[in-house]
Design a protein around this motif. Structure first.
Motif, PDB file in Angstrom:
ATOM      1  N   GLU A 198     -21.099  66.641  25.127  1.00 48.48           N
ATOM      2  CA  GLU A 198     -20.885  65.435  24.323  1.00 48.48           C
ATOM      3  C   GLU A 198     -19.637  64.685  24.790  1.00 48.48           C
ATOM      4  O   GLU A 198     -19.637  63.462  24.895  1.00 48.48           O
ATOM      5  CB  GLU A 198     -20.742  65.821  22.850  1.00 48.48           C
ATOM      6  N   ALA A 199     -18.576  65.422  25.085  1.00 51.37           N
ATOM      7  CA  ALA A 199     -17.339  64.803  25.571  1.00 51.37           C
ATOM      8  C   ALA A 199     -17.561  64.168  26.944  1.00 51.37           C
ATOM      9  O   ALA A 199     -17.022  63.088  27.235  1.00 51.37           O
ATOM     10  CB  ALA A 199     -16.214  65.833  25.627  1.00 51.37           C
TER      11      ALA A 199
ATOM     12  N   ILE B  61     -15.636  74.746  29.922  1.00 54.22           N
ATOM     13  CA  ILE B  61     -17.056  74.958  30.235  1.00 54.22           C
ATOM     14  C   ILE B  61     -17.590  76.013  29.276  1.00 54.22           C
ATOM     15  O   ILE B  61     -16.957  77.041  29.052  1.00 54.22           O
ATOM     16  CB  ILE B  61     -17.252  75.388  31.699  1.00 54.22           C
ATOM     17  N   GLY B  62     -18.745  75.760  28.720  1.00 54.66           N
ATOM     18  CA  GLY B  62     -19.357  76.669  27.762  1.00 54.66           C
ATOM     19  C   GLY B  62     -19.112  76.267  26.319  1.00 54.66           C
ATOM     20  O   GLY B  62     -19.819  76.706  25.419  1.00 54.66           O
ATOM     21  N   HIS B  63     -18.128  75.424  26.089  1.00 56.24           N
ATOM     22  CA  HIS B  63     -17.837  74.946  24.734  1.00 56.24           C
ATOM     23  C   HIS B  63     -18.976  74.027  24.278  1.00 56.24           C
ATOM     24  O   HIS B  63     -19.481  73.217  25.049  1.00 56.24           O
ATOM     25  CB  HIS B  63     -16.505  74.196  24.715  1.00 56.24           C
TER      26      HIS B  63
END
Length: 126
Positions: A107-108, A100-102
């Motif tokens: 998109e994934a 989370i936060g990436h």
């Protein structure tokens, strides 16, 4: 059927019985677009105005469903079930997602969502 959806449908049927109804299907689509535009404009004007415009939009969607001879509550129930099925696929594959936060997480998740849709089509859903 949920009470507000059923009430909107009842009101619309009663109005239509007295001749207060749309003449052509094109008018419904124009009104729907108008209600969407009004909701967009209301954003930032406060919760009361947003709620008012969102209510108008929902009322119009029920009206459109009536003209399409579709039970709006059933359509919403099926949409809820479809969302839950697809989202469950995402949660079952949570280990494949960035943290989370990436920057790539959404998109994934979208890719998994599309995978779920493909699986539904292969299994005869959607």
């Amino acid at each position: 059927m949920s009470e507000p959806l059923a009430e909107a449908l009842r009101i619309q049927h009663a109005a239509a019985e007295l001749g207060f109804d749309w003449r052509e299907s094109g008018e419904l689509w124009d009104k729907l677009a108008e209600e969407i535009a009004e909701l967009k404009q209301a954003v930032g004007e406060g919760p009361e105005r947003i709620r008012d415009e969102l209510g108008d939009l929902l009322f119009m969607v029920v009206n459109l469903a009536r003209h399409l001879r579709i039970d709006p509550a059933q359509a919403l129930l099926e949409a809820n079930n479809k969302f839950n099925s697809r989202f469950n696929y995402i949660t079952k594959n949570i280990d494949r997602l960035p943290e989370i936060g990436h920057a790539q997480r959404l998109e994934a998740m979208e890719q998994l969502w599309q995978d779920a849709k493909r699986l539904e089509r292969m299994q005869g859903g959607e």
